[in-house]
Design an enzyme around this catalytic site. Sequence first.
Site, PDB file in Angstrom:
ATOM      1  N   CYS A 271     -31.131  11.351 -34.463  1.00 45.26           N
ATOM      2  CA  CYS A 271     -31.553   9.958 -34.260  1.00 45.26           C
ATOM      3  C   CYS A 271     -32.604   9.604 -35.307  1.00 45.26           C
ATOM      4  O   CYS A 271     -33.318  10.462 -35.811  1.00 45.26           O
ATOM      5  CB  CYS A 271     -32.058   9.740 -32.831  1.00 45.26           C
ATOM      6  SG  CYS A 271     -33.397  10.813 -32.314  1.00 45.26           S
TER       7      CYS A 271
ATOM      8  N   THR B 258     -34.115  14.842 -33.119  1.00 46.65           N
ATOM      9  CA  THR B 258     -34.831  13.731 -33.762  1.00 46.65           C
ATOM     10  C   THR B 258     -34.854  13.924 -35.269  1.00 46.65           C
ATOM     11  O   THR B 258     -34.754  15.049 -35.762  1.00 46.65           O
ATOM     12  CB  THR B 258     -36.321  13.680 -33.347  1.00 46.65           C
ATOM     13  OG1 THR B 258     -36.970  14.890 -33.787  1.00 46.65           O
ATOM     14  CG2 THR B 258     -36.477  13.501 -31.864  1.00 46.65           C
ATOM     15  N   ASP B 259     -35.048  12.828 -35.987  1.00 45.93           N
ATOM     16  CA  ASP B 259     -35.511  12.979 -37.360  1.00 45.93           C
ATOM     17  C   ASP B 259     -36.943  13.514 -37.266  1.00 45.93           C
ATOM     18  O   ASP B 259     -37.558  13.514 -36.191  1.00 45.93           O
ATOM     19  CB  ASP B 259     -35.432  11.650 -38.130  1.00 45.93           C
ATOM     20  CG  ASP B 259     -35.420  11.893 -39.639  1.00 45.93           C
ATOM     21  OD1 ASP B 259     -35.867  12.984 -40.082  1.00 45.93           O
ATOM     22  OD2 ASP B 259     -34.975  11.007 -40.393  1.00 45.93           O
ATOM     23  N   TRP B 260     -37.472  13.962 -38.404  1.00 53.15           N
ATOM     24  CA  TRP B 260     -38.747  14.681 -38.391  1.00 53.15           C
ATOM     25  C   TRP B 260     -39.904  13.776 -37.979  1.00 53.15           C
ATOM     26  O   TRP B 260     -40.171  12.780 -38.633  1.00 53.15           O
ATOM     27  CB  TRP B 260     -38.954  15.329 -39.761  1.00 53.15           C
ATOM     28  CG  TRP B 260     -38.406  16.738 -39.806  1.00 53.15           C
ATOM     29  CD1 TRP B 260     -39.087  17.852 -40.228  1.00 53.15           C
ATOM     30  CD2 TRP B 260     -37.116  17.218 -39.386  1.00 53.15           C
ATOM     31  NE1 TRP B 260     -38.296  18.983 -40.082  1.00 53.15           N
ATOM     32  CE2 TRP B 260     -37.094  18.630 -39.574  1.00 53.15           C
ATOM     33  CE3 TRP B 260     -35.988  16.623 -38.846  1.00 53.15           C
ATOM     34  CZ2 TRP B 260     -35.984  19.424 -39.258  1.00 53.15           C
ATOM     35  CZ3 TRP B 260     -34.874  17.409 -38.533  1.00 53.15           C
ATOM     36  CH2 TRP B 260     -34.892  18.783 -38.740  1.00 53.15           C
TER      37      TRP B 260
END
Length: 709
Positions: free
Chosen positions: A206, A238-240
């Site tokens: 995401c 998640t993205d970072w």
Amino acid sequence: MIGLIETTSELRSWEEAQRLATALVNQMSLEQKVNITTGLGVGHARCVGSTSPVTNPDFPSLCLQNGPLGMAPAFNVTLGVAGINAAASFDRKAILDRGIYMGQEFYEKGVHVQLGPAMNFMRSPEGGRGWESFGEDPYLSGVASYETITGIQSQGVIATAKHFIANDQEKNRNEESSNIDDRTMHEIYLWPFARAVDAGVGSVMCSYNKVNGTSACENDMMNRVLRDQLGFQGFIQTDWWAAMETIQSPNNGLDMVMPGNRDPKDNFSPSYFGQDLVNAVKNGKVSESTVTDMAHRIVSAWYKMGQDKNFPNSSINVLDMTPLGSINVEADHKTKVRELGAASVVILSNQDDILPLSESNNNISIIGSDAFSDPLLFNVLKCANFGCDPATLVQGWGSGAVMFPSYIVPPVDGIQARAGKNVKFQTTHDNWNLDEAKKVAQASDIAIVFANSDSGEEYITVDGNAGDRNNLTLWNNGDNLIQTVADANKNTIVVIHSVGPILMPWINHPNIKAVVWPGLPGQESGNSLADVLYGDVNPSGRLPYTIAKNQEDYAAAATSDLEIDYSEKLNIGYRWFDAKNIEPLFPFGHGLSYTKFDYGSLKVKSNSKKNQVNAQLDIQNTGEADGAEIVQLYLSFPESAGEPPKVLRGFEKVFVKSGHKETVCFELTKTELSIWDVASQSWVIPHGQFQIHVGASSRDLRQTSSFTL
Ligand code: NOJ
């Protein structure tokens, strides 16, 4: 080289993987399940992302590593063509092969999860990371996503479809809301994700942005759309640092938080999951069964790819980046890079048949820094993540950029090697010394002038561009250089390495005989370019985006607004140019060949009871050279459907020998004949008369036929 599985059919089914996962996860405590969902944090992770391991029962620390075009950061890996070039090949098999060799490299380094492919859209030409993805068309992006994922996962590596969703520019990516109506969302932005699910993708990432006001990683689209509508079975990471809290995210479908620590400035800060998630369960804010499902989905993807069976130990350690002892996984992958590099060169124009070059072209000048290499390219400190543009451009910058292997073939080397000793070359790489450029151009029969345009991810700023491009002009004095060379030499060939469209103020210069567009070709740049310039490979690359005459002609621009309304709706890319009757400079799907193809008459069969449509035609090579044509099928819906004038719904790369013909067949699926009906939340075929157009680009339609459903 380890001989590995060739197709996904040998991977476990989701049902089988889920059964195994249930048996394992059922033995785990709440804390163990939470560990699986929580990244170790940058301070502890040996990979770009690493999950916490679990013992008794055992589940390993998963290693997650970038990126969409190869492994990063890592030594001794292949720097292949960018996603945008894979798309420009319009070649399913070559895109699949690219996925396979990438998967092999990740497998052999012991990386469980490849953080790619990128599947966002070149909605605006300035978008900094458009080059990582597959361009402006959902159908093309869907095919490229499907093949890439199939290839990667066939090697036992979990692919990551990213970034979910509508992360189409870099400006304010953490704050902006991409506001998209439901129909546009399904027909454009979800389309490649649906194809990724068809391919059995193991993971989705995401994105940073909000979608219609809610953060993508807390958004109910994860469960409601991705899982319930598309049938996604894998896990969502998640993205970072895209996670901002502990409760909404898991309740709406998030499974894994990356990299784990919550504060990007503190590598050892705690996680929003970890102990906080355990507490949320104990306080009744998140149910334990939600956490069980989260762990179960991660473990299922691991079983599905067969990672329980002798998966190599990870040899990645980003905490101590040294090339010493790093295993080399490059094998012969450079041959694939060269092939796909050549297959994705787009010939935009070619007057007087100046191309292909021949033996008689024996006095050639090569002009411009973009034709050359530079030690800075190999300097991982000064040009970290490729955030510099001193020389030839082979990829954009950011987390998706791969470290250079021991070499790169710049255009000057590739061309000289192919031309041989009898050809006299004069060169200059100084883009600002226009007197020198003029002198060199005048002293040769043919002048090849190079220029580029770069972009990347927002955490690096290059020449004042913070990810997105500030404008669409060439970098490093490129326009003046081209103008100077064209003024000085009547046989000028322009070569552009670019992340996306540029403006071409010099395009009508009478001395510019050809414009060649190799995109971002990776480490074999010069060789793949020479293959095409000399006709060893007959060009068949096609533009995966529209090149406009003016920047204002595009439907959308990268913006600093925090509310980004996708007001062009379905009219992304060429659809906008069609709908508004704007003539592009070079249309979507355009690219020339060294031979000619005739399109025979189009036969369309439709069966309205079965919702089946087939199209068929013969393609004849009437020229002198053997070559491949990219046959494109565009569909026009009945007017009442409210669709753009036409949409891409098929393409085939067909190789035809000179003087021969081949038959090309298309079959349209129900979804491809449908529009998204918001009221019923389903794909519905509109009634009425459709048209199928088949042609060589979105503006070069050769055959049209109608049918009624
Ligand atoms: C942020 C990027 O958006 C994503 O694509 C990448 O995989 C992660 N960083 C990890 O580097």
